[in-house]
Scaffold this motif. Sequence first.
Motif, PDB file in Angstrom:
ATOM      1  N   ILE A  29      -0.889   7.169  -9.274  1.00 31.60           N
ATOM      2  CA  ILE A  29      -2.116   6.790  -8.414  1.00 31.60           C
ATOM      3  C   ILE A  29      -2.159   5.225  -8.129  1.00 31.60           C
ATOM      4  O   ILE A  29      -2.084   4.702  -6.868  1.00 31.60           O
ATOM      5  CB  ILE A  29      -3.483   7.313  -9.108  1.00 31.60           C
ATOM      6  CG1 ILE A  29      -3.525   8.749  -8.862  1.00 31.60           C
ATOM      7  CG2 ILE A  29      -4.498   6.555  -8.106  1.00 31.60           C
ATOM      8  CD1 ILE A  29      -4.790   9.328  -9.776  1.00 31.60           C
ATOM      9  N   ARG A  30      -1.721   4.504  -9.142  1.00 32.47           N
ATOM     10  CA  ARG A  30      -1.801   2.863  -9.156  1.00 32.47           C
ATOM     11  C   ARG A  30      -0.594   2.738  -8.432  1.00 32.47           C
ATOM     12  O   ARG A  30      -0.603   1.678  -7.644  1.00 32.47           O
ATOM     13  CB  ARG A  30      -1.867   2.409 -10.507  1.00 32.47           C
ATOM     14  CG  ARG A  30      -1.658   0.762 -10.337  1.00 32.47           C
ATOM     15  CD  ARG A  30      -1.626   0.253 -11.827  1.00 32.47           C
ATOM     16  NE  ARG A  30      -0.570   0.856 -12.716  1.00 32.47           N
ATOM     17  CZ  ARG A  30      -0.689   0.509 -14.008  1.00 32.47           C
ATOM     18  NH1 ARG A  30      -1.585   0.036 -14.611  1.00 32.47           N
ATOM     19  NH2 ARG A  30       0.694   1.089 -14.672  1.00 32.47           N
ATOM     20  N   GLY A  31       0.349   3.252  -8.433  1.00 37.73           N
ATOM     21  CA  GLY A  31       1.627   3.268  -7.474  1.00 37.73           C
ATOM     22  C   GLY A  31       1.378   3.210  -5.999  1.00 37.73           C
ATOM     23  O   GLY A  31       1.830   2.476  -5.089  1.00 37.73           O
ATOM     24  N   LEU A  38       1.291  -3.754  -1.222  1.00 36.32           N
ATOM     25  CA  LEU A  38       1.975  -4.815  -1.653  1.00 36.32           C
ATOM     26  C   LEU A  38       3.703  -4.557  -1.114  1.00 36.32           C
ATOM     27  O   LEU A  38       4.307  -5.495  -1.053  1.00 36.32           O
ATOM     28  CB  LEU A  38       2.428  -4.861  -3.333  1.00 36.32           C
ATOM     29  CG  LEU A  38       1.188  -5.223  -4.091  1.00 36.32           C
ATOM     30  CD1 LEU A  38       1.666  -5.290  -5.428  1.00 36.32           C
ATOM     31  CD2 LEU A  38       0.712  -6.780  -3.659  1.00 36.32           C
ATOM     32  N   PHE A  39       3.964  -3.128  -0.782  1.00 35.26           N
ATOM     33  CA  PHE A  39       5.167  -3.241  -0.176  1.00 35.26           C
ATOM     34  C   PHE A  39       5.515  -3.839   1.005  1.00 35.26           C
ATOM     35  O   PHE A  39       6.265  -4.384   1.372  1.00 35.26           O
ATOM     36  CB  PHE A  39       5.536  -1.554  -0.007  1.00 35.26           C
ATOM     37  CG  PHE A  39       6.883  -1.227   0.335  1.00 35.26           C
ATOM     38  CD1 PHE A  39       8.070  -1.390  -0.308  1.00 35.26           C
ATOM     39  CD2 PHE A  39       6.958  -0.867   1.691  1.00 35.26           C
ATOM     40  CE1 PHE A  39       9.314  -1.024   0.129  1.00 35.26           C
ATOM     41  CE2 PHE A  39       8.393  -0.698   2.315  1.00 35.26           C
ATOM     42  CZ  PHE A  39       9.252  -0.757   1.415  1.00 35.26           C
ATOM     43  N   PRO A  40       4.629  -3.588   1.985  1.00 38.13           N
ATOM     44  CA  PRO A  40       4.583  -4.297   3.481  1.00 38.13           C
ATOM     45  C   PRO A  40       4.728  -5.583   3.101  1.00 38.13           C
ATOM     46  O   PRO A  40       5.559  -6.323   3.898  1.00 38.13           O
ATOM     47  CB  PRO A  40       3.735  -3.779   4.180  1.00 38.13           C
ATOM     48  CG  PRO A  40       2.675  -3.197   3.239  1.00 38.13           C
ATOM     49  CD  PRO A  40       3.458  -2.709   2.171  1.00 38.13           C
ATOM     50  N   THR A  44       7.949  -8.107   3.988  1.00 37.07           N
ATOM     51  CA  THR A  44       7.655  -9.193   5.319  1.00 37.07           C
ATOM     52  C   THR A  44       8.132 -10.655   4.406  1.00 37.07           C
ATOM     53  O   THR A  44       8.832 -11.573   5.214  1.00 37.07           O
ATOM     54  CB  THR A  44       6.259  -9.297   5.459  1.00 37.07           C
ATOM     55  OG1 THR A  44       5.635  -7.879   6.043  1.00 37.07           O
ATOM     56  CG2 THR A  44       6.044 -10.411   6.540  1.00 37.07           C
ATOM     57  N   LEU A  45       7.754 -10.933   3.433  1.00 32.17           N
ATOM     58  CA  LEU A  45       7.906 -12.183   2.785  1.00 32.17           C
ATOM     59  C   LEU A  45       9.425 -12.511   2.405  1.00 32.17           C
ATOM     60  O   LEU A  45      10.010 -13.459   2.749  1.00 32.17           O
ATOM     61  CB  LEU A  45       7.228 -12.437   1.459  1.00 32.17           C
ATOM     62  CG  LEU A  45       5.644 -12.745   1.574  1.00 32.17           C
ATOM     63  CD1 LEU A  45       5.071 -12.817   0.023  1.00 32.17           C
ATOM     64  CD2 LEU A  45       5.331 -14.058   2.277  1.00 32.17           C
ATOM     65  N   THR A  46      10.141 -11.350   1.817  1.00 38.80           N
ATOM     66  CA  THR A  46      11.492 -11.480   1.622  1.00 38.80           C
ATOM     67  C   THR A  46      12.411 -11.453   2.895  1.00 38.80           C
ATOM     68  O   THR A  46      13.285 -12.363   2.831  1.00 38.80           O
ATOM     69  CB  THR A  46      11.990  -9.710   0.961  1.00 38.80           C
ATOM     70  OG1 THR A  46      11.014  -9.737  -0.229  1.00 38.80           O
ATOM     71  CG2 THR A  46      13.609 -10.113   0.582  1.00 38.80           C
TER      72      THR A  46
END
Length: 500
Positions: A29-31, A38-40, A44-46
């Motif tokens: 659930i936390r993932g 966090l994934f997008p 984006t930052l990378t």
Amino acid sequence: MEENGGQSPRQEYPHPFVHQVKLNRVERIRGIILGSILFPLRVTLTTLLFLITWPLARLRLAGLSQEECSRPVRGWRYWLLHPIVWLLSRAVFFSLGFLWVKVKGRRADLKEAPVLVVAPHSSFLDMLVLLPTQHPTVVSRSENSNIPVIGALLEYNQSVLVSRKDPESRKKAATQLNERLTSNGYWPQMLMFPEGTTTNGQALIKFKPGAFLAGVPVQPVLLRYPNKLSLMHTTYLPVYNPSEEEKKNPGLYADNVQALMAKALGVPATDYVMEGGVPVSKLGGLSLPLESPARATLSLLQKAGLQTPDVEATLERMSDRCQSEVQGSKVCAEELATLLGLKDREMAVELCALYSKDESVNIRQLYLSIAAVSGFVSFKSMLHSAFSMFDKENKGSLAAEELSGLMGALLGFPQHSTADLYKEASPCTENDLLRVLTDHPTYQRLWNEYLQPETWSPLPYTSLANGNTLNNNGNLHHGNVHNRSVHDSNGSLHHSKKFH
């Protein structure tokens, strides 16, 4: 076959190429929640950081001739661009969640150890180790140079590129490595992953000799991911200075460093390697697939509903086909489905994929490899059939190439290093080969361990019309091997494979 944590009954060590991740409900659930946020953001930052790094990396060698590029970069191209690219690289890993890297020990300087050997190699994220080691040069597949950004960074790093499929490329790379590692400080320190591929880190696979060919001191570097957040711990071990014997024998040097690092990591040092994209273990030069194609075939046949009498009849049909067809003949998926009595063509295609890269299979290889592990065909009879198939000129002995083909068929995997076996069995008559495979301390393990039947039944063997022998055991099942000791007419003790 029963599941047992990814380790088959015939594997001595944990399977290094299978990774199992177990998450409880809270972690899942936390993932999901954190991942959706966090994934997008991380992507984006990378991407943004990569776009900034790309032109700067290209700038390092821009305008230099081929001769100048063959020498280590000096001057402003180094002191200006190196810290900038280093900071951008650190920012990339920071955006991917690697907030910090814990370092233990002291990195040796260039003259102490021209090369750092790093293990275990778990993923491309292991390249994070380049940051605390100050961007040493690396060895990479030549194919990676075509990947956007990655190719620019490899050029910036002045990496040694090698194509695994091209022997000339491998020779050139070995020459470059030797020149750089023996340059007495002219070239920067190098960093190599001697395993040559990624694993799950539960064992160290056999080290490739590249980092050890020059016979110079190396510094072992351990990588650990101690928690589920994938934070990296880097440990520098003391510099390893090779003995005179190790300098003359790179394989021995590599094995000793592997053993040292495995002990420090608390994992086994194995002889597992990757050959043609297939994980194998080595035994006297032979390559034994960790996942046996023949055992997988028997499992699929059972899944298709074939009972023991069906499998026995299938083996007899394949034996007849091997005797009547030209040597080396292949069958397509449709023919194989008919031969095996399969109603599903897709399953025949799946069986072909266990042995080849197209929808066909060598019928001799299929028959012999299944016969070797099925327990239905006696060992001596099976070896006699194999010998007859590969003794092309009926001269009573096998040439080196014919022995390679025979062993490849029995194991269901190509064998390219049978010189030691051929030497032991020379002049390689049927009796010589039988003697080596049953009595030699190394090669008898092939039959006593790797090719043990999936099941054993105390019921006797029956003869087939073609001279082979089958046992009348019950339904085929997968599980533990039950060995039985029997005495032959001479009073010699044998195990479940009978020597008639």
